[in-house]
Design an enzyme around this catalytic site. Structure first.
Site, PDB file in Angstrom:
ATOM      1  N   GLU A   1       0.803  -1.221   0.000  1.00  0.00           N
ATOM      2  CA  GLU A   1       0.000   0.000   0.000  1.00  0.00           C
ATOM      3  C   GLU A   1       0.838   1.275   0.000  1.00  0.00           C
ATOM      4  O   GLU A   1       0.427   2.278  -0.572  1.00  0.00           O
ATOM      5  CB  GLU A   1      -0.956   0.010   1.206  1.00  0.00           C
ATOM      6  CG  GLU A   1      -2.015  -1.089   1.115  1.00  0.00           C
ATOM      7  CD  GLU A   1      -3.100  -0.944   2.167  1.00  0.00           C
ATOM      8  OE1 GLU A   1      -3.185  -1.818   3.043  1.00  0.00           O
ATOM      9  OE2 GLU A   1      -3.845   0.054   2.132  1.00  0.00           O
TER      10      GLU A   1
ATOM     11  N   HIS B   1       8.611 -26.747   4.103  1.00  0.00           N
ATOM     12  CA  HIS B   1       7.951 -27.927   3.547  1.00  0.00           C
ATOM     13  C   HIS B   1       7.408 -27.691   2.149  1.00  0.00           C
ATOM     14  O   HIS B   1       6.693 -28.523   1.620  1.00  0.00           O
ATOM     15  CB  HIS B   1       6.830 -28.377   4.490  1.00  0.00           C
ATOM     16  CG  HIS B   1       7.362 -28.751   5.845  1.00  0.00           C
ATOM     17  ND1 HIS B   1       7.803 -30.009   6.156  1.00  0.00           N
ATOM     18  CD2 HIS B   1       7.602 -27.986   6.942  1.00  0.00           C
ATOM     19  CE1 HIS B   1       8.253 -30.023   7.400  1.00  0.00           C
ATOM     20  NE2 HIS B   1       8.148 -28.803   7.903  1.00  0.00           N
TER      21      HIS B   1
ATOM     22  N   LYS C   1     -13.786   0.103  -4.300  1.00  0.00           N
ATOM     23  CA  LYS C   1     -14.935   0.236  -3.386  1.00  0.00           C
ATOM     24  C   LYS C   1     -16.069   0.991  -4.089  1.00  0.00           C
ATOM     25  O   LYS C   1     -17.240   0.635  -3.956  1.00  0.00           O
ATOM     26  CB  LYS C   1     -14.519   0.948  -2.096  1.00  0.00           C
ATOM     27  CG  LYS C   1     -13.673   0.070  -1.159  1.00  0.00           C
ATOM     28  CD  LYS C   1     -13.272   0.813   0.124  1.00  0.00           C
ATOM     29  CE  LYS C   1     -12.452  -0.065   1.064  1.00  0.00           C
ATOM     30  NZ  LYS C   1     -11.988   0.611   2.274  1.00  0.00           N
TER      31      LYS C   1
HETATM   32  C1  F6R Z   1      -6.062   1.952   3.895  1.00  0.00           C
HETATM   33  C2  F6R Z   1      -5.984   0.560   4.300  1.00  0.00           C
HETATM   34  C3  F6R Z   1      -7.041  -0.403   3.853  1.00  0.00           C
HETATM   35  C4  F6R Z   1      -8.316  -0.294   4.722  1.00  0.00           C
HETATM   36  C5  F6R Z   1      -9.354  -1.324   4.288  1.00  0.00           C
HETATM   37  C6  F6R Z   1     -10.575  -1.371   5.196  1.00  0.00           C
HETATM   38  O1  F6R Z   1      -5.065   2.676   4.578  1.00  0.00           O
HETATM   39  O2  F6R Z   1      -5.071   0.199   4.974  1.00  0.00           O
HETATM   40  O3  F6R Z   1      -6.473  -1.697   3.941  1.00  0.00           O
HETATM   41  O4  F6R Z   1      -7.971  -0.495   6.062  1.00  0.00           O
HETATM   42  O5  F6R Z   1      -9.768  -1.054   2.972  1.00  0.00           O
HETATM   43  O6  F6R Z   1     -11.085  -0.106   5.455  1.00  0.00           O
HETATM   44  P1  F6R Z   1     -11.388   0.314   6.968  1.00  0.00           P
HETATM   45  O7  F6R Z   1     -10.076   0.192   7.694  1.00  0.00           O
HETATM   46  O8  F6R Z   1     -11.871   1.714   6.908  1.00  0.00           O
HETATM   47  O9  F6R Z   1     -12.422  -0.646   7.467  1.00  0.00           O
END
Ligand code: F6R
Length: 325
Positions: free
Chosen positions: A211, A227, A322
């Site tokens: 990320e 393994h 998303k």
């Molecule tokens: C962004 C990050 C992502 C979010 C994930 C879930 O910095 O690390 O991995 O954590 O998309 O979102 P949240 O944490 O808001 O539930």
């Protein structure tokens, strides 16, 4: 943001969380930077025989019907689809639920349903709020189970990470991270840990490299990798992995048999596989050890990003996915 981690652990050490229903098992439901708080809680609680598990999917696993764990939903934004789906499934089954978030839909549901909720400070990327989320998860788990108050281990973790960070990039952690980032250059990182604190740290390293540095990265653990994966680092296949770099995460608390396996594995693959660094955990508690190994990975990911001219903060493709969902 990485420099704020010690203060985050300290914040959690002073937390008086809400009373959470008693339970012998806690299932932490969350994704990505929030979900990894469940892995940290699992390794910390598991070390003292308290049953904490992590769930990273829609809905809930079938076993919750018989074990009836406390569902601890963790989402920094409060709007993550999988986490909301887990809470919905828990509501249908009449399971106890507790919530950690900065707000969003999750906080709204908690208020409507009367679930205990712990709000953590907003304004960070979820993955940069590791100290808040892990600390809050441990406070909630301690309230529900026989895990003792985590304040002392959170203070130790704050101190140990602060020591590694030093001031303005001066700490030993920065020095080590710069060396590993330099050796990693444009290689694909493969992180080897072992059961316990370095397992969760290996996972954190890979995800931070994904990320922050926007690069593929993979992790696995000893002894399992002995393994299978070991065979894959065959010198005749070098053209397939020549651009990989292996980092070892080591812990004084690892089993002797595991230490021996690390040594022998390094001997066996040294000629073929590019082992570019070894990082040892620091501290007494499992939490401090997991967090110190992790923070070096956080720094490495940012140094790799910097060298490649990449902004470590935005994760536009996650947002786009998303939105499209
Ligand atoms: C962004 C990050 C992502 C979010 C994930 C879930 O910095 O690390 O991995 O954590 O998309 O979102 P949240 O944490 O808001 O539930």
């Amino acid at each position: 943001m990485i420099e704020s981690l010690p203060a985050q652990y300290r914040w959690a050490a002073e937390l008086a969380g809400p009373k959470v229903p008693d339970s012998t098992t806690v299932l932490v439901c969350g994704m990505g930077g929030s979900g990894i708080s469940g892995d940290f809680a699992q390794v910390v609680a598991g070390g003292v025989g308290v049953d904490v598990r992590a769930h990273k999917d829609y809905g809930l696993p079938a076993w919750v019907g018989s074990i009836r764990p406390l569902i601890l939903a963790v989402s920094y934004s409060g709007n993550t689809a999988e986490t909301l789906s887990a809470v919905d499934a828990a509501r249908v089954l009449g399971l106890d639920v507790a919530v950690i978030s900065t707000g969003g839909e999750l906080a709204r549901i908690a208020a409507a349903e009367g679930y205990p909720a712990l709000l953590v400070p907003a304004g960070l990327q979820p993955r940069a709020a590791l100290g808040y989320l892990v600390g809050a998860a441990l406070v909630m788990v301690a309230s529900a189970t026989s895990l003792s108050n985590p304040a002392a281990m959170l203070v130790e973790t704050a101190q140990a990470t602060a020591d590694l960070l030093g001031t303005e990039g001066s700490g030993r952690g920065h020095e080590q991270a710069r060396a590993i980032a330099g050796a990693l250059e444009s290689r694909t990182a493969v992180i080897w840990g072992s059961a316990g604190p370095t397992e969760v740290a290996a996972q954190r390293w890979a995800k931070q490299l994904n990320e922050n540095a926007k690069t593929p990265a993979y992790w696995s653990t000893m002894p399992e990798l002995n393994h299978n994966e070991l065979v894959g680092w065959d010198s005749t296949r070098r053209e397939l992995y020549g651009s990989a770099g292996i980092v070892l995460l080591r812990d004084e608390g690892e089993r002797q048999e595991v230490s021996r396996r690390f040594d022998l594995t390094v001997e066996l693959v040294r000629e073929s596989a590019p082992i570019i660094g070894e990082v040892w955990t620091v501290g007494e508690s499992v939490l401090a050890r997991a967090a110190t190994a992790s923070v070096i990975g956080d720094l490495v990911s940012v140094y790799v990003a910097e060298a490649a001219g990449i902004d470590p903060v935005p994760v536009d493709v996650i947002t786009e996915l998303k939105d499209r969902l």
